[in-house]
Design an enzyme around this catalytic site. Structure first.
Site, PDB file in Angstrom:
ATOM      1  N   ASP A  30       0.840  -1.207   0.000  1.00 12.05           N
ATOM      2  CA  ASP A  30       0.000   0.000   0.000  1.00 12.05           C
ATOM      3  C   ASP A  30       0.875   1.257   0.000  1.00 12.05           C
ATOM      4  O   ASP A  30       0.369   2.382  -0.040  1.00 12.05           O
ATOM      5  CB  ASP A  30      -1.024  -0.009   1.147  1.00 12.05           C
ATOM      6  CG  ASP A  30      -0.370  -0.072   2.523  1.00 12.05           C
ATOM      7  OD1 ASP A  30       0.871  -0.131   2.597  1.00 12.05           O
ATOM      8  OD2 ASP A  30      -1.114  -0.055   3.523  1.00 12.05           O
ATOM      9  N   SER A  31       2.201   1.073  -0.029  1.00 12.28           N
ATOM     10  CA  SER A  31       3.106   2.203  -0.262  1.00 12.28           C
ATOM     11  C   SER A  31       2.823   2.836  -1.626  1.00 12.28           C
ATOM     12  O   SER A  31       3.348   3.903  -1.941  1.00 12.28           O
ATOM     13  CB  SER A  31       4.570   1.746  -0.190  1.00 12.28           C
ATOM     14  OG  SER A  31       4.789   0.666  -1.076  1.00 12.28           O
ATOM     15  N   ASP A  76      -0.972  -6.316   0.181  1.00 11.56           N
ATOM     16  CA  ASP A  76      -1.392  -5.703   1.440  1.00 11.56           C
ATOM     17  C   ASP A  76      -2.911  -5.620   1.555  1.00 11.56           C
ATOM     18  O   ASP A  76      -3.590  -5.287   0.577  1.00 11.56           O
ATOM     19  CB  ASP A  76      -0.871  -4.247   1.494  1.00 11.56           C
ATOM     20  CG  ASP A  76       0.465  -4.139   2.205  1.00 11.56           C
ATOM     21  OD1 ASP A  76       0.748  -4.966   3.079  1.00 11.56           O
ATOM     22  OD2 ASP A  76       1.215  -3.193   1.878  1.00 11.56           O
ATOM     23  N   LYS A  90      -0.647  -9.533   3.325  1.00 10.79           N
ATOM     24  CA  LYS A  90       0.124  -8.949   4.440  1.00 10.79           C
ATOM     25  C   LYS A  90      -0.790  -8.005   5.206  1.00 10.79           C
ATOM     26  O   LYS A  90      -1.607  -7.303   4.607  1.00 10.79           O
ATOM     27  CB  LYS A  90       1.342  -8.191   3.913  1.00 10.79           C
ATOM     28  CG  LYS A  90       2.134  -7.454   5.015  1.00 10.79           C
ATOM     29  CD  LYS A  90       3.512  -7.020   4.554  1.00 10.79           C
ATOM     30  CE  LYS A  90       3.561  -5.709   3.805  1.00 10.79           C
ATOM     31  NZ  LYS A  90       3.053  -4.540   4.550  1.00 10.79           N
ATOM     32  N   GLU A  94      -0.822  -5.259   8.833  1.00 15.07           N
ATOM     33  CA  GLU A  94       0.052  -4.527   9.769  1.00 15.07           C
ATOM     34  C   GLU A  94      -0.400  -4.681  11.218  1.00 15.07           C
ATOM     35  O   GLU A  94      -1.597  -4.668  11.507  1.00 15.07           O
ATOM     36  CB  GLU A  94       0.052  -3.029   9.411  1.00 15.07           C
ATOM     37  CG  GLU A  94       0.707  -2.730   8.090  1.00 15.07           C
ATOM     38  CD  GLU A  94       0.853  -1.226   7.821  1.00 15.07           C
ATOM     39  OE1 GLU A  94       0.528  -0.404   8.696  1.00 15.07           O
ATOM     40  OE2 GLU A  94       1.306  -0.899   6.705  1.00 15.07           O
ATOM     41  N   GLU A 132       9.954  -3.075  10.057  1.00 15.78           N
ATOM     42  CA  GLU A 132      10.254  -1.810   9.365  1.00 15.78           C
ATOM     43  C   GLU A 132      10.826  -0.789  10.352  1.00 15.78           C
ATOM     44  O   GLU A 132      10.199  -0.461  11.369  1.00 15.78           O
ATOM     45  CB  GLU A 132       8.972  -1.270   8.697  1.00 15.78           C
ATOM     46  CG  GLU A 132       9.203   0.039   7.955  1.00 15.78           C
ATOM     47  CD  GLU A 132       8.145   0.366   6.918  1.00 15.78           C
ATOM     48  OE1 GLU A 132       7.253  -0.462   6.649  1.00 15.78           O
ATOM     49  OE2 GLU A 132       8.228   1.475   6.353  1.00 15.78           O
TER      50      GLU A 132
HETATM   51  O1  KIV Z   1       3.704  -1.092   1.387  1.00 18.03           O
HETATM   52  C1  KIV Z   1       4.868  -1.516   1.276  1.00 18.03           C
HETATM   53  O2  KIV Z   1       5.536  -1.378   0.250  1.00 18.03           O
HETATM   54  C2  KIV Z   1       5.433  -2.214   2.436  1.00 18.03           C
HETATM   55  C3  KIV Z   1       6.877  -2.533   2.430  1.00 18.03           C
HETATM   56  C4  KIV Z   1       7.689  -1.314   2.565  1.00 18.03           C
HETATM   57  C5  KIV Z   1       7.230  -3.546   3.450  1.00 18.03           C
HETATM   58  O3  KIV Z   1       4.708  -2.494   3.358  1.00 18.03           O
END
Ligand code: KIV
Length: 282
Positions: free
Chosen positions: A45-46, A89, A117, A119, A186
């Site tokens: 989600d970056s 994510d 994934k 958080e 992280e």
């Molecule tokens: O969203 C993302 O790209 C991430 C990574 C930086 C681990 O969670």
């Protein structure tokens, strides 16, 4: 069938082989990263920061996550290594209830993800992880600086005091107990990541967490230099594609203005005879 991420990480940890994960959001970057040998790809989600113009990950919707997961999965399929697994994510608020977690994880898996994934190690993350693992979904955890909770943090580096480090370690063990196959750490001190890596049977994936983790992850846009922003300290830029692409774009603009583009080789002509007759109105 994609490689099982659970098997991939378990084998690598047993053999003490480091894995490289790249976070990216589209088909061409996925294809070239798979071709380049990445072990696993993350649709992070970056994307909120990297490609959607937000200043965080909170605005990223599940619709966007599903859309980009499909693109990355298709990119991998068109690469020389079509079985590279893709993790996606669950975005902000997407696992606040178990029902939402199940629905969102199912949508990501239907879009072609091999794992999801989430958080944190709070009750909602742990309940979501437990039920998803029971359903057969491989789950990756994420602790330390978790961008979806950025507003709660005072600084960026997490786990700097003994108390905070113990909390982080306990959280990672709870994720392991809940059935996660790996956990991203992280921006945590190297010492904390080292201890988590040796005390957990599951794999640690570091980003700003030092060299001892079982795997490392970077955002593709950061590692290739596809941004004009100053990179975080934990990023290593292996190229400066921003400068290359800016130069290319400026050359196009210049050539258009000068009338140098397009050149004859970029276009097509009518057959000469046909053209003559057409001009003569025949
Ligand atoms: O969203 C993302 O790209 C991430 C990574 C930086 C681990 O969670």
């Amino acid at each position: 069938m994609n490689t099982s991420p659970v098997k991939l990480f378990a084998q690598a940890k047993a053999r003490r082989e480091k894995l490289a994960m790249i976070s990216l959001y589209d088909a061409p970057s996925a294809a070239l990263s798979a071709d380049a040998g990445a072990d696993i790809l993350l649709v992070g989600d970056s994307m909120g920061n990297a490609i959607l113009g937000h200043d965080g990950t909170v605005p990223v919707t599940m619709e966007a996550m599903i859309h980009h997961t499909g693109a990355v999965v298709r990119g991998v399929k068109n690469s020389s290594r079509p079985d590279v697994p893709v993790v996606s994510d669950i975005s902000f608020g997407g696992f606040a209830t178990v029902e939402r977690a199940v629905e969102n994880a199912s949508s990501l898996m239907r879009a072609g993800a091999s794992a999801i994934k989430l958080e944190g190690a709070g009750e909602s993350a742990l309940s979501a992880a437990r039920i998803l693992v029971e359903m057969g979904v491989p789950v990756m955890g994420h602790l330390g600086y978790t961008p979806q909770s950025a507003l709660r943090f005072e600084g960026v580096v997490q786990g700097k005091t003994g108390e905070a480090a113990t909390r982080l370690l306990d959280g990672s063990k709870r994720l392991e107990e809940a059935g996660c196959f790996a956990v991203v750490l992280e921006v945590v001190p190297t010492e904390v990541a080292k201890r988590a890596t040796s005390e957990l049977s599951i794999s640690t994936i570091g980003i700003g967490a030092g060299p001892h983790c079982d795997a490392q992850v970077l955002v593709w846009h950061d590692l290739v230099g596809f941004s004009s922003d100053k990179p975080f300290r934990f990023v290593k830029r292996y190229a400066d594609v921003y400068a290359t692409m800016k130069d290319a774009s400026a050359s196009f603009v210049e050539e258009v203005r000068a009338g140098d583009f397009p050149a004859p080789e970029h276009g097509w002509n009518m057959d000469e005879e046909e053209y003559r007759r057409w001009e003569d109105g025949e």
